[in-house]
Design a protein around this motif. Structure first.
Motif, PDB file in Angstrom:
ATOM      1  N   THR A  14      10.141   9.464   4.473  1.00 27.22           N
ATOM      2  CA  THR A  14       8.696   9.400   4.279  1.00 27.22           C
ATOM      3  C   THR A  14       8.193  10.508   3.374  1.00 27.22           C
ATOM      4  OG1 THR A  14       8.399  10.707   6.289  1.00 27.22           O
ATOM      5  CG2 THR A  14       8.274   8.304   6.496  1.00 27.22           C
ATOM      6  N   ASN A  15       9.088  11.138   2.622  1.00 31.84           N
ATOM      7  CA  ASN A  15       8.607  12.123   1.662  1.00 31.84           C
ATOM      8  C   ASN A  15       8.354  11.453   0.325  1.00 31.84           C
ATOM      9  OD1 ASN A  15      11.138  12.007   0.185  1.00 31.84           O
ATOM     10  ND2 ASN A  15      12.023  13.186   1.871  1.00 31.84           N
ATOM     11  N   ILE A  79       1.780   8.972   2.303  1.00 34.03           N
ATOM     12  CA  ILE A  79       2.627   7.966   1.664  1.00 34.03           C
ATOM     13  C   ILE A  79       1.762   7.028   0.837  1.00 34.03           C
ATOM     14  CG2 ILE A  79       4.378   6.203   2.054  1.00 34.03           C
ATOM     15  CD1 ILE A  79       4.889   7.381   4.787  1.00 34.03           C
ATOM     16  N   MET A  80       0.619   6.631   1.396  1.00 37.56           N
ATOM     17  CA  MET A  80      -0.286   5.735   0.682  1.00 37.56           C
ATOM     18  C   MET A  80      -0.796   6.394  -0.594  1.00 37.56           C
ATOM     19  SD  MET A  80      -3.561   3.662   2.197  1.00 37.56           S
ATOM     20  CE  MET A  80      -4.623   5.096   2.345  1.00 37.56           C
ATOM     21  N   ASP A  81      -1.097   7.682  -0.523  1.00 39.49           N
ATOM     22  CA  ASP A  81      -1.552   8.400  -1.715  1.00 39.49           C
ATOM     23  C   ASP A  81      -0.448   8.443  -2.772  1.00 39.49           C
ATOM     24  OD1 ASP A  81      -4.015   8.855  -0.575  1.00 39.49           O
ATOM     25  OD2 ASP A  81      -3.468  10.826   0.224  1.00 39.49           O
ATOM     26  N   ASN A  82       0.799   8.607  -2.324  1.00 41.28           N
ATOM     27  CA  ASN A  82       1.920   8.608  -3.268  1.00 41.28           C
ATOM     28  C   ASN A  82       2.068   7.258  -3.959  1.00 41.28           C
ATOM     29  OD1 ASN A  82       2.652  11.262  -2.777  1.00 41.28           O
ATOM     30  ND2 ASN A  82       4.077  10.731  -1.137  1.00 41.28           N
ATOM     31  N   ALA A 191       7.322   3.140   4.921  1.00 40.77           N
ATOM     32  CA  ALA A 191       7.380   3.517   3.506  1.00 40.77           C
ATOM     33  C   ALA A 191       7.751   2.321   2.640  1.00 40.77           C
ATOM     34  CB  ALA A 191       8.390   4.647   3.314  1.00 40.77           C
ATOM     35  N   ASP A 192       8.665   1.503   3.138  1.00 38.76           N
ATOM     36  CA  ASP A 192       9.078   0.303   2.409  1.00 38.76           C
ATOM     37  C   ASP A 192       7.922  -0.688   2.307  1.00 38.76           C
ATOM     38  OD1 ASP A 192      10.772  -1.403   1.068  1.00 38.76           O
ATOM     39  OD2 ASP A 192      11.722  -2.190   2.875  1.00 38.76           O
ATOM     40  N   GLY A 198       2.672  -1.812  -3.352  1.00 37.72           N
ATOM     41  CA  GLY A 198       2.557  -1.369  -4.735  1.00 37.72           C
ATOM     42  C   GLY A 198       3.073  -2.403  -5.712  1.00 37.72           C
ATOM     43  N   TYR A 199       4.269  -2.928  -5.443  1.00 40.42           N
ATOM     44  CA  TYR A 199       4.848  -3.930  -6.332  1.00 40.42           C
ATOM     45  C   TYR A 199       4.037  -5.223  -6.330  1.00 40.42           C
ATOM     46  CZ  TYR A 199       9.105  -1.277  -7.289  1.00 40.42           C
ATOM     47  OH  TYR A 199      10.003  -0.330  -7.721  1.00 40.42           O
ATOM     48  N   LEU A 200       3.551  -5.626  -5.158  1.00 39.99           N
ATOM     49  CA  LEU A 200       2.747  -6.844  -5.084  1.00 39.99           C
ATOM     50  C   LEU A 200       1.466  -6.703  -5.900  1.00 39.99           C
ATOM     51  CD1 LEU A 200       3.144  -7.793  -1.309  1.00 39.99           C
ATOM     52  CD2 LEU A 200       3.932  -9.143  -3.259  1.00 39.99           C
TER      53      LEU A 200
END
Length: 313
Positions: A14-15, A79-82, A191-192, A198-200
């Motif tokens: 989760t980093n 994670i969402m911000d990343n 995380a996945d 993101g990809y969608l």
């Protein structure tokens, strides 16, 4: 009943570093997301565009996540911000009456948003197991279908093979995808899941960009966001038809899609019983009534089983 063969997926930390789209798994994930979006999209509605206007010049695709999602309110927000930074996408958090995520096209010059024809329901395997047991699973899928959005993505997070009631979960996923037409996608972790979002988002933006070249002349336009929310809020109001749909889904061979097809022909139990009464004495015609009225959307077995429930019980 068949079951889905779930294979273990790569695990993710989760980093921030683990979220970089640089591995072979990421490449496969990106291709899978684009294939998922571009497959079976002939009936998708489009936001309005003038002649020669380009989608990317007029609209910005934004991912909207429900504010009740756990990662929205927890330390997983990092994670969402990343994801937002790494995939160069916009993510906003709002209260959604149905689903866990949708995508909107925001007009660059007007204060208006259109809901694109995609919606996500995310379930980790433990939540899915519980919803199957208390029957929320069917009701939730029915509400997703009644939103009117054409592309419903059912995202299952985690490994069902290590979960109690693994076979029930696999069977439910098979039914949801093969019999009801949902796009069932598997993710290995939170995380996945966010990486998949993101990809969608990129794939959806690419789809509308390529589909709207030269202006969208479709007469079937995407709904405005405020109208969509109002419609979905009305789904929370239990009606006679909702009760009838819940009863229908207890009948063998009756999926959520079949239940909706019945309601389109006969919105209440009383109206269906009246139709059967007109054919009283012709059992075969009664058994085939729903199949013929729905033009075979309702299969013969479901049509017969519903008749037996309503007329012969």
């Amino acid at each position: 009943m068949h079951s889905v063969n779930f294979r273990s997926a790569a695990s993710f930390d989760t980093n921030g570093a683990s979220l970089m789209p640089s591995t072979s798994y990421d490449n496969r994930l990106e291709k899978m997301s684009h294939f998922s979006i571009h497959a079976n999209t002939n009936a998708l509605r489009m936001p309005p565009l003038g002649l020669l206007e380009k989608f990317e010049d007029i609209y910005k695709v934004i991912l909207i996540l429900d504010d009740r999602e756990n990662f929205v309110r927890s330390k997983s927000r990092n994670i969402m911000d990343n994801i937002r930074d790494q995939y160069k996408i916009q993510i906003e958090v709002r209260r959604l009456p149905v689903g866990d995520g949708i995508w909107v096209a925001r007009h660059s010059h007007k204060c208006i948003e259109y809901v694109l024809d995609f919606i996500v329901e995310r379930k980790n395997v433990d939540d899915l197991r519980c919803s199957i047991r208390d029957n929320r699973y069917k009701d939730q899928k029915l509400r997703l279908l009644r939103t009117g959005l054409q592309k419903i993505i059912y995202m299952v997070e985690g490994d069902p093979n290590v979960c109690e009631a693994a076979e029930s979960i696999k069977t439910a996923c098979f039914t949801t995808e093969i019999l009801e037409g949902f796009d069932v996608q598997r993710t290995s972790s939170l995380a996945d899941t966010l990486k998949r979002y993101g990809y969608l988002t990129l794939a959806i933006a690419d789809y509308y960009k390529s589909s709207c070249e030269g202006g969208c002349r479709s007469t079937n336009s995407c709904p405005e966001y405020r109208d969509f929310i109002r419609k979905c809020e009305d789904l929370d109001k239990m009606t006679v038809s909702d009760v009838f749909a819940s009863q229908l889904m207890q009948v063998p061979q009756v999926t959520e899609e079949v239940a909706i097809a019945v309601l389109e022909c006969y919105p209440t139990l009383y109206s269906l019983a009246c139709a059967y009464s007109i054919l009283d004495g012709d059992t075969r015609a009664q058994e085939e009534l729903l199949m013929k009225r729905s033009k075979n959307v309702i299969n013969a077995a479901a049509s017969r089983n519903i008749f037996r429930l309503v007329w012969q019980s």
